[in-house]
Design an enzyme around this catalytic site. Structure first.
Site, PDB file in Angstrom:
ATOM      1  N   GLU A 157       1.534  -1.173   0.047  1.00 12.96           N
ATOM      2  CA  GLU A 157      -0.520  -0.111  -0.154  1.00 12.96           C
ATOM      3  C   GLU A 157       0.884   0.924   0.047  1.00 12.96           C
ATOM      4  O   GLU A 157       0.820   2.209   0.713  1.00 12.96           O
ATOM      5  CB  GLU A 157      -0.594   0.285   1.119  1.00 12.96           C
ATOM      6  CG  GLU A 157      -1.998  -1.401   1.007  1.00 12.96           C
ATOM      7  CD  GLU A 157      -2.913  -1.234   2.398  1.00 12.96           C
ATOM      8  OE1 GLU A 157      -2.958  -0.396   3.126  1.00 12.96           O
ATOM      9  OE2 GLU A 157      -3.885  -2.379   2.560  1.00 12.96           O
ATOM     10  N   GLU A 263      -6.280 -10.548  -1.081  1.00 16.76           N
ATOM     11  CA  GLU A 263      -7.403 -10.421  -0.041  1.00 16.76           C
ATOM     12  C   GLU A 263      -8.558 -10.122  -0.190  1.00 16.76           C
ATOM     13  O   GLU A 263      -9.551  -9.647  -0.214  1.00 16.76           O
ATOM     14  CB  GLU A 263      -7.045  -8.891   0.958  1.00 16.76           C
ATOM     15  CG  GLU A 263      -5.343  -9.536   0.755  1.00 16.76           C
ATOM     16  CD  GLU A 263      -4.412  -7.723   1.537  1.00 16.76           C
ATOM     17  OE1 GLU A 263      -5.426  -7.060   2.199  1.00 16.76           O
ATOM     18  OE2 GLU A 263      -3.779  -7.754   1.670  1.00 16.76           O
TER      19      GLU A 263
END
Length: 371
Positions: A157, A263
């Site tokens: 991220e 995810e």
């Protein structure tokens, strides 16, 4: 597609709704020629407190990811202290069950202790100090599991949600723009055979996609190999569109890298956030209008969830030449982080198995997608 019809499908396939060890069908078997299918495991499962989940994992999946136990704050909470027991148990489980075992994550702006970025006086660490800490951490953690963990989410991220620029973090502030290159270099040195990944959410957004492409190209220009880009896949029932997700699969594959969905879950609940993603810093107070299915999922929503998973796995199957792995973020609905984000205490239904460890209609739809 009606729920009763799907339940009938289970019966025709010789599958009871109670998934015992003799079940004839599994996700890993359905997609064995295409890609790995896995789940993220938590501490309760790894420590043996949730035997039913572990039985399900053994039966259904051939790759595992650690939900939290290899994040910096969990495995390296203090400068001179490592907590390896949960990670050791996780890796041992993967080895014992011949699973493609993932390490998550080495560099992230969240869940990294404050001390990492500070000197002894609490002032910002120097570039030299932070680089030394980063290298020591990666060398110790990756080195410990060399040859046992097959792939690492090196960087998590690092791209800004809105603009596609590098996210303003302590890593960028102290180290400068080569922070990503350093993390990948240290990880490769610690285990030259491990696959190294970049991982992020909302990568269907054109701005964020462009930012990741720019980042990966900059690494490739330095001779650094990124094996795959992890698209987290925290999606809703209708957004993003299949076309948006596909555009990123194609764009990333054109970099010469593979794609993982790392995810995956589908949020069926109303979301107070205007964002589609997984910014864990964005939380809200309790509000009943965002927790509307406390007694069970209505049939109409169950059908939407089933169709959504079917469409996504049909897309994954279509691009199986560049997709290596699909990992669900949790084993059953009870495990999902979406029960507590962006509001704590919600009753969420984002996965393929319910709170009683039973396959949901979406499970059969996913298996059908393999055909």
């Amino acid at each position: 597609m009606k729920i009763k019809y799907l339940i009938k499908c289970f019966a025709l396939a010789g599958i009871g709704l109670g998934f015992g060890p003799k079940a004839d069908l599994s996700l890993k078997e359905a997609f064995k020629k295409d890609f790995y299918v896995g789940a993220a495991l938590n501490n309760r499962q790894i420590s043996g407190q949730d035997a039913n989940s572990i039985a399900l994992v053994k039966q259904q999946f051939n790759t595992i990811s650690p939900e939290n136990l290899l994040k910096w704050e969990a495995v390296h909470p203090q400068p001179d202290k490592y907590n390896f027991k949960p990670a050791d148990d996780y890796v041992a489980f993967g080895q014992a069950n011949k699973m493609f075992t993932i390490g998550h994550t080495l560099m992230w702006h969240q869940q990294t202790p404050k001390w990492v970025f500070e000197d002894a006086d609490g002032k910002p660490a120097s570039r030299e100090m932070l680089l030394k800490r980063l290298e020591e951490h990666i060398n110790t953690v990756v080195g410990r599991y060399k040859g046992k963990i097959a792939g690492w989410d090196v960087l998590n991220e690092a791209i800004d949600d809105q603009l596609g620029d590098l996210r303003k973090t302590k890593w960028l502030e102290i180290l400068g723009e080569d922070f990503a290159a350093k993390a990948f270099e240290y990880a490769h040195k610690a285990d030259p055979k491990a696959e190294l990944y970049y991982n992020d959410y909302s990568l269907y957004r054109p701005e964020k996609r462009a930012g990741v492409i720019k980042l990966v190209k900059s690494l490739q220009a330095k001779g650094i190999k990124v094996a795959a880009i992890g698209m987290q896949g925290h999606y809703g029932l209708t957004k993003p569109s299949i076309e948006q997700v596909e555009a990123s699969i194609v764009a990333f594959s054109q970099l010469g890298v593979h794609v993982n969905f790392t995810e995956l879950d589908i949020d069926v609940l109303p979301n107070p956030s205007r964002r589609q993603g997984a910014d864990i810093a964005e939380t809200f107070g309790a509000d009943a209008k965002y927790n509307v299915y406390t007694t069970g999922l209505p049939d109409s929503v169950q059908q939407q969830l089933t169709k959504r998973y079917a469409d996504l796995f049909a897309l994954f199957h279509k691009h199986r030449d560049v997709i290596d792995r699909i990992t669900l973020w949790g084993v059953t609905d009870a495990d999902s982080w979406l029960n507590n984000w962006p509001i704590r205490g919600r009753t969420s239904y984002p996965l393929l198995f319910d709170r009683k460890y039973q396959p949901k209609p979406a499970f059969q739809a996913v298996v059908q997608a393999a055909k």
